[in-house]
Design an enzyme around this catalytic site. Structure first.
Site: not given
Ligand code: GTR
Length: 382
Positions: A220, A224, A311, A362
């Site tokens: 996540s 990045k 998402w 996720h």
């Molecule tokens: C979310 C964000 C994502 C992702 C995620 C995470 O809230 O919108 O871009 O980075 O967090 O890191 O779990």
């Protein structure tokens, strides 16, 4: 209801098709003049540096330094470990004009390896206690990783830069940034990438670790950071993005799931100030995320998606790999070896870009790790 069926079928596929139709991506092989590189040498000389610079200027920001001149690495503890494992902790300490910093690292190695082992460095964006062996089964299954013949290490993002929009007054920003922030000054994702690269420097000098087979892994927001780390740091042999989504592996121009405007609003500290100019204006951004993956060529890359993680736009992550593939082909290497998204539960492991989509939400799970290691076995151990 019979008559409605075709309409329902159309509606259910319409958004993805529409996005795909509209997808006009920046040309991954183009140099500044718009001319396409014809071979690997041209790509290295004219395309790669320019693409990196565009991501620095418009997306992640410019990091002020690489390895600090004042830095030291020390093993601070050797642990009693489960049989077959060697577990140690270390501190990476560094000094800059604004003070001192420390990144704590836990390293797990298979105890009986005869040769230097290939290695996975995980950027930990979850709880810091995850580094305690045994509490980390899914997110960081260190024991299972070591049992497959790999070494692994973990550090926590907050040691590099706390995940807070505080105006860059803490973490490495406080230590290294001087003067007023500029529109292209580094954000927090770039700071975490910088931290991962510093630990790569340490690992490459550590006994028992193969410096040519170090993977950087992130989930996540950590994913990045892993991608931006691998893009800049050619010492990273395999870059693994787990569900990194927006401004990670997913194409921004699809405008599906989290958008640039969403991410800049929720996390104004993650990217450089210039990135905010592209809120709602994806088509004006001079790059898209397939080019970020292209910066990893010809090195190994892995992108993982989860079916219920809309998402992060799984299809956008897959398509970024498809459109990154010309950057591998120019090296006469296969990138991703398919253009159709695998069924949920499927994977593509043959080329230099690996991809899977697993069922579920996720998260970074033992199943994801199993597939990362299958890919690494295939490309690193053969
Ligand atoms: C979310 C964000 C994502 C992702 C995620 C995470 O809230 O919108 O871009 O980075 O967090 O890191 O779990």
């Amino acid at each position: 209801s019979f008559r409605l069926l075709p309409l329902i079928a159309m509606l259910s596929t319409a958004p993805a098709m529409r996005a795909e139709e509209k997808l006009e991506l920046p040309e991954i092989l183009a140099d500044e003049s718009g001319r396409k590189a014809e071979n690997a040498a041209e790509w290295r000389e004219k395309v790669r540096p320019r693409t990196l610079d565009l991501f620095r200027e418009h997306v992640y920001g410019r990091s002020p330094l690489q390895d600090p001149s004042l830095a030291e690495w020390k093993i601070t503890a050797l642990h009693d470990a489960p049989s077959g494992l060697k577990v140690s902790d270390g501190d990476y300490r560094f000094t800059g004009p604004g003070g001192e910093g420390r990144i704590k690292v836990r390293i797990v190695l298979p105890a009986s390896a005869e040769k230097p082992v290939p290695f996975f460095l995980l950027i930990n964006n979850r709880s810091p206690v995850l580094a305690d062996l045994g509490t980390a089964q899914g997110f960081w299954p260190a024991e299972a990783i070591a049992k497959r013949g790999y070494g692994t290490a973990i550090f926590h993002i907050a040691d590099v830069d706390p995940d807070k929009a505080e105006g860059f007054k803490d973490g490495v920003h406080a230590i290294f940034d001087r003067g007023k922030r500029k529109p292209d000054s580094w954000g927090t994702i770039a700071a975490w990438s910088w931290g991962a690269s510093r630990i790569v420097s340490v690992l490459r000098e550590s006994p028992g670790i193969d410096p040519e087979r170090i993977a950087v892994v992130g989930h996540s927001r950590g994913g990045k950071a892993a991608l931006w780390c691998g893009a800049q740091d050619e010492r990273v042999g395999l870059t693994i993005s787990n569900e990194s989504g927006c401004t990670g592996a997913a194409l921004s121009r699809r405008i599906h799931g989290e958008t640039i405007a969403d991410i800049n609003k929720s996390f104004p500290h993650w990217f450089c100030e210039n990135y905010k100019r592209y809120d709602g204006k994806e088509a004006e951004l001079p790059v898209d995320q397939h080019q970020l993956i292209g910066l990893l060529a010809p090195r190994l890359t892995y992108v993982a998606s989860a079916a219920e993680d809309d998402w992060a736009d799984p299809e956008g992550e897959f398509l970024a790999c498809v459109h990154a593939t010309p950057a591998y082909r120019i090296f006469d290497l296969p990138g991703l070896t398919g253009e159709t998204m695998p069924e949920v539960g499927g994977h593509l492991h043959e080329g230099r870009i690996g991809y899977h989509i697993r069922p579920g939400k996720h998260d970074l799970t033992a199943e994801d790790w199993g597939l990362f290691m299958d890919f690494a076995d295939r490309h690193w151990k053969r």
